[in-house]
Design an enzyme around this catalytic site. Sequence first.
Site, PDB file in Angstrom:
ATOM      1  N   ALA A  36      -0.277   6.406  -4.234  1.00  0.00           N
ATOM      2  CA  ALA A  36       0.524   7.481  -4.820  1.00  0.00           C
ATOM      3  C   ALA A  36       0.911   7.047  -6.228  1.00  0.00           C
ATOM      4  CB  ALA A  36       1.763   7.726  -3.971  1.00  0.00           C
ATOM      5  N   GLY A  59      -1.266   4.896  -0.671  1.00  0.00           N
ATOM      6  CA  GLY A  59      -1.518   6.282  -0.293  1.00  0.00           C
ATOM      7  C   GLY A  59      -3.006   6.620  -0.305  1.00  0.00           C
ATOM      8  N   GLU A  99      -4.176   5.555   2.941  1.00  0.00           N
ATOM      9  CA  GLU A  99      -3.618   6.484   3.942  1.00  0.00           C
ATOM     10  C   GLU A  99      -4.382   7.803   3.941  1.00  0.00           C
ATOM     11  OE1 GLU A  99       0.380   5.900   2.354  1.00  0.00           O
ATOM     12  OE2 GLU A  99       0.997   5.207   4.331  1.00  0.00           O
ATOM     13  N   GLU A 152       2.277  -1.637  -0.865  1.00  0.00           N
ATOM     14  CA  GLU A 152       3.613  -1.111  -1.138  1.00  0.00           C
ATOM     15  C   GLU A 152       4.674  -2.204  -1.170  1.00  0.00           C
ATOM     16  OE1 GLU A 152       1.410   0.186   0.962  1.00  0.00           O
ATOM     17  OE2 GLU A 152       1.330   2.367   0.726  1.00  0.00           O
TER      18      GLU A 152
END
Length: 257
Positions: free
Chosen positions: A65, A108, A111, A131
């Site tokens: 992200a 992300g 993911e 992260e």
Amino acid sequence: MSYKSIKTEIHDRVGLIRIDRPKALNALNSTVMSELGQALKVFDADAQIGAIVITGDSRAFAAGADIKEMVDATAAEILQSEPIERWDLIREVKKPIIAAVSGWCLGGGNELAMACDMIIASETAKFGQPEINIGVIPGAGGTQRLTRAIGKALAMEMVLNNRHLNAEEACRYGLVNRVVPEEIYLEEALKLADEIAKRAPLAVRMGKEMVNQAFESFLAGGMADERRSFYFLFSTEDQKEGMRAFMEKREAEWKGE
Ligand code: DAK
């Protein structure tokens, strides 16, 4: 339909979505997530399309992200932000989705790849949940789908200590379907999608739904708990410090508060 940060193409019965922010290693900002959601909906509703491929470019599927967009977010803002719905939308797509992954597939990005039904990896693919480096944890399935896919031991190392998997390891541990040379990873994903797209559509749909049911029983509860922990971390100093340190290209100083 024209998009700003993704590109779409149709290859016979396969819908292809390319994430298109190469300068930011295809970091998933809200525009990408919103457009990805729109494109998935369009392809899912198109009777001519039988399967979907999501890809980035050879350097990155997606490096996570967009940290620059999240750095100053509060827990309440993250909780209320619309892109969360986009993360969920991919689970509602009825047609099979294949991720064609080359280069960085982090946070992300990983993911997103794991939310697809299959992953074809190039030899240069690198998978990780970094992260922890920026003071948070995965928030879109990285603790849940990853653990189911590769088992507790490795998932712990990846989530707690930013252990990366190269393509061959990712295949050995069951995260990806197969690894092919970088020159053909997209072609290979399109070929697999094309084969599936030509099969009996209703059986394909039910097959996808049932395999996911086997894989995802109890997933919803785990995802909700993961997300609450992720939101909570946006009320900490360490999240601000971790994300600022990334942007300022320096080591973070953790306070534990
Ligand atoms: N966000 C924003 N920009 C990024 C980025 C990212 N995730 N990753 C890379 N970039 C940008 C860099 O800032 C740099 O931009 P400029 O400095 O040129 O302006 C450019 O892309 C090229 O990156 P580097 O110069 O760093 O390239 P290197 O080859 O040296 O390093 C790297 C590649 C992938 C190792 C490095 O870029 C890196 O560590 N990137 C960050 C990886 C990361 O921490 N990813 C996890 C992000 S957190 C949610 C659910 C889930 C999430 C969020 C919300 N909800 C349910 C609400 C997910 C969170 C995450 O993914």
